[in-house]
Structures are given as C-alpha cells and as structure tokens.
Design an enzyme around this catalytic site. Structure first.
Site, short mmCIF file in Angstrom:
data_model
loop_
_atom_site.label_atom_id
_atom_site.label_comp_id
_atom_site.label_asym_id
_atom_site.label_seq_id
_atom_site.Cartn_x
_atom_site.Cartn_y
_atom_site.Cartn_z
N ASP A 1 6.12 14.21 -16.62
CA ASP A 1 5.14 13.16 -16.30
C ASP A 1 5.86 11.98 -15.66
O ASP A 1 5.46 11.47 -14.62
CB ASP A 1 4.43 12.72 -17.60
CG ASP A 1 3.45 11.59 -17.35
OD1 ASP A 1 2.69 11.69 -16.38
OD2 ASP A 1 3.45 10.62 -18.13
N ASP B 1 17.71 11.03 -18.72
CA ASP B 1 18.07 9.68 -18.26
C ASP B 1 18.92 9.75 -17.00
O ASP B 1 18.70 9.03 -16.02
CB ASP B 1 18.77 8.87 -19.38
CG ASP B 1 19.91 9.60 -20.05
OD1 ASP B 1 20.06 10.82 -19.83
OD2 ASP B 1 20.68 8.95 -20.80
N ASP C 1 6.28 10.91 -11.31
CA ASP C 1 5.87 9.62 -10.74
C ASP C 1 7.05 8.98 -9.99
O ASP C 1 6.88 8.42 -8.91
CB ASP C 1 5.41 8.65 -11.84
CG ASP C 1 3.89 8.63 -12.00
OD1 ASP C 1 3.26 9.69 -11.77
OD2 ASP C 1 3.34 7.58 -12.37
N TYR D 1 2.73 15.97 -26.00
CA TYR D 1 1.35 15.74 -25.57
C TYR D 1 0.36 16.41 -26.50
O TYR D 1 -0.77 15.94 -26.65
CB TYR D 1 1.14 16.30 -24.16
CG TYR D 1 1.35 15.30 -23.06
CD1 TYR D 1 2.56 14.63 -22.91
CD2 TYR D 1 0.34 15.04 -22.14
CE1 TYR D 1 2.74 13.73 -21.88
CE2 TYR D 1 0.52 14.13 -21.11
CZ TYR D 1 1.72 13.48 -20.99
OH TYR D 1 1.90 12.58 -19.97
N LYS E 1 16.72 16.47 -23.02
CA LYS E 1 17.43 15.42 -23.73
C LYS E 1 18.13 16.10 -24.91
O LYS E 1 17.95 15.75 -26.09
CB LYS E 1 16.42 14.35 -24.20
CG LYS E 1 17.06 13.10 -24.79
CD LYS E 1 17.81 12.24 -23.78
CE LYS E 1 18.55 11.11 -24.47
NZ LYS E 1 19.44 10.35 -23.58
C1 IPM Z 1 -0.55 12.91 -14.90
C2 IPM Z 1 -1.23 11.78 -15.64
C3 IPM Z 1 -1.81 12.35 -16.94
C4 IPM Z 1 -0.65 12.89 -17.75
C5 IPM Z 1 -2.65 11.36 -17.76
C6 IPM Z 1 -3.75 10.74 -16.94
C7 IPM Z 1 -3.20 12.00 -19.00
O1 IPM Z 1 -0.35 10.75 -15.86
O2 IPM Z 1 -1.23 13.88 -14.53
O3 IPM Z 1 0.65 12.81 -14.68
O4 IPM Z 1 0.00 12.13 -18.47
O5 IPM Z 1 -0.39 14.09 -17.67
MG MG Z 2 1.51 10.98 -14.91
#
Ligand code: IPM
Ligand code: MG
Length: 361
Positions: free
Chosen positions: A252, A228, A256, A140, A196
């Site tokens: 990240d 993975d 999700d 990042y 990884k």
């Molecule tokens: C998160 C989001 C952010 C990230 C984006 C919006 C920059 O996806 O907080 O997970 O990738 O960290």
């Molecule tokens: Mg995110």
C-alpha cells in the site's frame, strides 16, 4: 466471447473518470467486441443507495461478471460513519469476497511526462517497474483487532499481522511468473521481495516461503530487501527494480511512493486478480473529493486500467496495446490534465481527455 464487465463508479471523481473509461469500452464495442456493461454502487454511493458500502446487489453483479471496473471510494461526508459502513470497507470486502489476492501496480514513466516527476529526469526516464502487492491478507484482515481496555484501565488499539503459507506461496508464484514474462525468452527475470524480516516474524516466514518458491524459478533472480530500505531505494535509484513483491500493508505504502516517480498518481492503473485471472481494475489514486464534479480529474489511470483488463482477464494483448498507444498519442499531442501539465502547457478537462483517447484509438 462476451466480455461481462461490472462497472462500479463509486465516489468523488469516480463517476467522472469511469465515464471516460466506459466510452473507451463503448468505442471498442462499436468496433465489434462483445462487451456488456452493467452498473452498480460501491463505497459511499453504496451506503447512500442501500445503507451498505458493498450492497448485496453489487456483490452479486461482481461475482457474475468476468471483470470489474471500479472508480474510487471515499468522501468527507462518510468520515464519521462507523467503520463497517465506511466506503473503504466496500473496497476491502470486494477484494476479499472475490479472492483478488494479487494486486499489480505498474509504475511506468512515459517519455512525455518525464519532467512531471518530482525526481530528476535521469533518475526516472525509462522507468518501468511492477509492484505486486498481496491484497487479501496481512494486518489488513488479521484477527483479532479492535480497541480494548487493559486491566490497568488504559485503552489500547490493536491489529494482527499474519500470513499463512498458502497465501505467500500463491502470490509468490504470480510474482515469479510476471518476472519471467517481463524478461522475455532470453532475458533473466528479476524480483525483489520486500519485507521487515529483521523485526517481524510474519516477514521472516514470508522470506522463507518466497525463497522456497524461488527454487522453481531458476531463471528469475530473487533478492530481498527490508521495507525501509526499499522506500529509500525507490527514490534514490528506482531503476534498480524490476518486479517488487510485497505484502498488503507494505505494498500500500510503496505503491503510493512509486506513483510519484511517474509524475502523477493520476496515470497509474492497477489490476487485482484471483487465481483464474478474474480481475478488478481500478486506478491507484483515490476519490479526490476536493476536485470531484469539476471535470478536471485525470481519467488516464482508469482508461489504462481498462487496458490491463484486456491484457489480464480477456487475454487480448492486442487491444491492451491499442488503448495504451492511444493514451501515448494523446500525450504526444501535448494534451494534459492539470495534474500532469507543465508550466505553460494548455490544460484540458476530464471529458476532453476522454475524447482525445477515443479519437486516437
Ligand atoms: C489502496 C487504498 C486502499 C488500501 C484503501 C482506500 C482501503 O489506499 O488501494 O491502496 O489501503 O488498500
Ligand atoms: Mg493505498
């Protein structure tokens, strides 16, 4: 002690959900807590107001505050801006600028919502895992990065992944301490470090340092898993996990994924902490521009982020639990926003959900 909170609603549904979380804070204030709220712009709202997704005034306010409450950033109208002006940059810059390296993303399944998950109830019921994502390093922020033209004339995009020893160490310590705390006095903590290491040197080094730090925590059982496989295990048998420690980009993605175990990303709060428990608190979901302004977004992730703020920055476990209990009560009453409603349930809007939580406090 005065709790100085910078409030950054941001874009999309951000202002709506933050307004409900602010009402919870105001209710606590009228109960006698000394809470100061000050508002500023971030993301697209920062760009609109000051030509910068992280305006200087916002940075100043955030630096001076004890904690930051953030809604979400991003919107279609900003998609064509140059990268430095994009809303996401506001988020990345506040994380980096405040040194918020430890990102806590709990994935918990509320019994009331067990049927909202896309997984079978028996796989997720009682699920309670904590993803600890390193937040200020990795690909990042690695340099160099960009788009360049090679000698043969072909264009190439490139980024750099790296982790320095101190970055790995400090987040590993946070992870082991969380695992200890979750295990309580008599339990054995569990932490799974995800990397990884079969391919990436950065990950090989990550694994080496995490293993080294683990020697200081004999009460925590450390395991390692490739990312993975972790992605697969999270949907195959998520309850095998307790604390998951991982780097910025893997975290990240996995966070999700984990959110869907709980039924809705609209339920997931997060905390991003520096070395002194100063923190930024935000829902894990994004700005959802498609439903912005319709009073249908779920404010619970943001309200639960306030609970995390009370727990981690202000060390008020009592108030954190009070907020969490109020959220549980509203769910028990059968109140649902659209994202968590099952067929036949009555759906309520953002503000009504806020009303219900405030009433249950
Ligand atoms: C998160 C989001 C952010 C990230 C984006 C919006 C920059 O996806 O907080 O997970 O990738 O960290
Ligand atoms: Mg995110």
């Amino acid at each position: 002690m005065v709790m100085k909170i910078a409030v950054l609603p941001g874009d999309g549904i951000g202002p709506e959900i933050v307004a409900q979380a602010a009402r919870v804070l105001e209710a606590l204030r009228s109960d006698g807590l000394k809470i100061e709220l000050e508002y500023a712009h971030i993301g697209g709202a920062g760009y609109d107001a000051a030509g910068d997704p992280f305006p200087a005034a916002t940075e100043k306010l955030a630096l001076a505050a004890d904690a930051v409450l953030l809604g979400a950033v991003g919107g279609y109208q900003y998609d064509t801006l140059a990268r430095p002006l994009r809303p996401e940059q506001g988020l990345l810059r506040i994380r980096k600028g405040l040194g918020l390296f430890a990102n806590l993303r709990p994935a918990m399944v509320y019994p009331e919502l067990v049927n909202a998950s896309s997984l079978k109830p028996e796989l997720v019921s009682g699920l309670d895992i904590m993803i600890l994502r390193e937040l200020t390093g990795d690909i990042y922020f690695g340099q160099p990065r960009g788009i360049r033209t090679l000698d043969n004339g072909e264009r190439q995009g490139f980024d750099t992944m790296h982790y320095s020893e101190s970055e790995i160490r400090r987040v590993a310590h946070v992870g082991f301490q969380i695992a200890l705390k979750r295990a309580g006095l008599n339990g054995k903590g569990k932490m799974c470090s995800v990397d990884k290491a079969n391919v990436l040197d950065t990950s090989m080094f990550w694994r080496e340092i995490v293993t080294e730090v683990s020697r200081e925590y004999p009460q925590v059982e450390l395991s390692h898993m490739y990312v993975d496989n972790a992605a697969m295990q999270l949907v195959r048998a998520p309850k095998q996990f307790d604390v998951i420690l991982t780097g910025n980009i893997f975290g990240d993605i996995l966070s999700d994924e984990a959110s869907m175990l709980t039924g809705s990303i609209g339920m997931l709060p997060s905390a991003s902490l520096d070395a002194n428990n100063k923190g930024l608190y935000e829902p894990c979901h994004g700005s959802a521009p498609d439903i912005a302004g319709k009073n249908i977004a779920n404010p619970l992730a943001t309200i639960l982020s306030v609970a995390m703020m009370m727990r981690y920055t202000f060390l008020r476990e009592d108030i954190a639990q009070r907020i969490e209990t109020a959220v549980r009560k509203t769910l028990q009453q059968g109140l649902r926003t659209g994202d968590i409603a099952e067929a036949g349930m009555q759906k309520i809007g953002t503000a009504a959900m806020g009303d219900a939580v405030v009433a249950a406090l």
